[in-house]
Design an enzyme around this catalytic site. Sequence first.
Site, PDB file in Angstrom:
ATOM      1  N   HIS A  52      36.760  63.356  80.034  1.00  0.00           N
ATOM      2  CA  HIS A  52      38.143  62.990  80.296  1.00  0.00           C
ATOM      3  C   HIS A  52      38.582  63.449  81.681  1.00  0.00           C
ATOM      4  O   HIS A  52      37.873  64.209  82.349  1.00  0.00           O
ATOM      5  CB  HIS A  52      39.070  63.578  79.218  1.00  0.00           C
ATOM      6  CG  HIS A  52      38.987  65.071  79.089  1.00  0.00           C
ATOM      7  ND1 HIS A  52      37.907  65.725  78.534  1.00  0.00           N
ATOM      8  CD2 HIS A  52      39.855  66.051  79.441  1.00  0.00           C
ATOM      9  CE1 HIS A  52      38.112  67.028  78.542  1.00  0.00           C
ATOM     10  NE2 HIS A  52      39.287  67.264  79.100  1.00  0.00           N
ATOM     11  N   HIS A  80      35.453  65.582  83.506  1.00  0.00           N
ATOM     12  CA  HIS A  80      34.680  66.705  82.976  1.00  0.00           C
ATOM     13  C   HIS A  80      34.712  66.684  81.452  1.00  0.00           C
ATOM     14  O   HIS A  80      35.560  66.026  80.840  1.00  0.00           O
ATOM     15  CB  HIS A  80      35.257  68.039  83.458  1.00  0.00           C
ATOM     16  CG  HIS A  80      36.584  68.363  82.844  1.00  0.00           C
ATOM     17  ND1 HIS A  80      37.749  67.704  83.180  1.00  0.00           N
ATOM     18  CD2 HIS A  80      36.929  69.263  81.879  1.00  0.00           C
ATOM     19  CE1 HIS A  80      38.756  68.188  82.479  1.00  0.00           C
ATOM     20  NE2 HIS A  80      38.281  69.130  81.667  1.00  0.00           N
ATOM     21  N   ARG A 103      54.247  66.311  85.528  1.00  0.00           N
ATOM     22  CA  ARG A 103      53.690  66.256  84.175  1.00  0.00           C
ATOM     23  C   ARG A 103      53.355  67.667  83.738  1.00  0.00           C
ATOM     24  O   ARG A 103      52.851  68.481  84.528  1.00  0.00           O
ATOM     25  CB  ARG A 103      52.433  65.380  84.152  1.00  0.00           C
ATOM     26  CG  ARG A 103      51.743  65.286  82.788  1.00  0.00           C
ATOM     27  CD  ARG A 103      50.637  64.237  82.798  1.00  0.00           C
ATOM     28  NE  ARG A 103      49.948  64.179  81.518  1.00  0.00           N
ATOM     29  CZ  ARG A 103      48.734  64.679  81.276  1.00  0.00           C
ATOM     30  NH1 ARG A 103      48.060  65.270  82.257  1.00  0.00           N
ATOM     31  NH2 ARG A 103      48.189  64.592  80.081  1.00  0.00           N
TER      32      ARG A 103
END
Length: 372
Positions: free
Chosen positions: A289, A233, A299
Amino acid sequence: MGLRDENGGFVFDSAMLRKQANLPSEFLWPQEDLVEAQEELNEPLIDLGGFKRGDEVETARAAELLSKACSEHGFFQVTNHGIDATIIQAAHNEIDTFFNMPLDKKLSLRKKPGSLNANGYSGAHAHRFSSKLPWKETYTLLHHENDPSNPNIIVDYCKSVMGEDFEHTGWICQRYCNALKELGLLITELLAISLGVDRFHYRNFFEDCVSMMRCNYYPPCQNPGLTFGTGPHCDPNSLTILHQDQVGGLEVFSNNKWKAIRPEPGALVVNIGDTFMALCNGRYKSCLHRAMVNRNLERKTIAFFLSPREDRVVRPPQELVSPEEPRKYPDFTWPEFWEFSQKHYRSDVTTIDNFIKWKLSSKPSGTFTSTA
């Protein structure tokens, strides 16, 4: 199958899902979308130190690097940005405060379907979508430093909505957002210089901006090749400034390939969003990205989204418009675009183009002169 809420919606229980080898169907993405990056992006690492000191040679060099990166893919990283490492670390520590809450507490703080209020928890964006869900949890806090009626908006939200025990969390996030806003304004100055317009044009435009802080938590996934932490997106806002841990997973589309981003200790990631692309008349690209997930490691990232004040009209400076380079986008406001991206469209690489089509078709009496 996974947990369901009272309305039949999917409940993202990361403590349970991180152990499952078989992913619920809601998280499966088409295999053609899941092509792995085979190389790293050679994005510039822009040192802001010389620019902040007023060094003309270093400023020109930074602007040149920024212009090249933003013209190609809309992505760069910055060092010597001036954000104290203790502020960043304190904000990262608060990620655990949000995502270690009991599941029922998190669900009580969920964003409401159809609501334009950015504040709140989201488990895999399941309040909006039912397929191709992202493998992540988010917590978003609205920031508006220049609101005289509520200068500590994040502190007040954390205390009143999350509970008195979260006042400390609110102060840490408030300080982080205040610092990131100032950095964002500084970056808009360098963007203006790189585009050849008045240095303070964009800074003045964003001085009383609306912004958001979003904490992202990507738990381990036993079958990471089947899903995304965040699907491909472009961000609809103007600028995104991201601090990420050292696990990695961010990827950028450049030269028709997905390329991995190597985490740089001490650096902050910056990418151009759709609204700034309109503000520079398409000179710079909105960054396409995505985020991958990891089989063994969790993460954590913190994104800061910079957007115009609600009544600001998004249009490029006259210097970037000419008969040879006519207007690419009509005037619009951030609330219009935000509503479209939240109620009518799932953000991807064509969000702004589809927004413009929607805006023009829904307001047939409006006119758009491309050379305005």
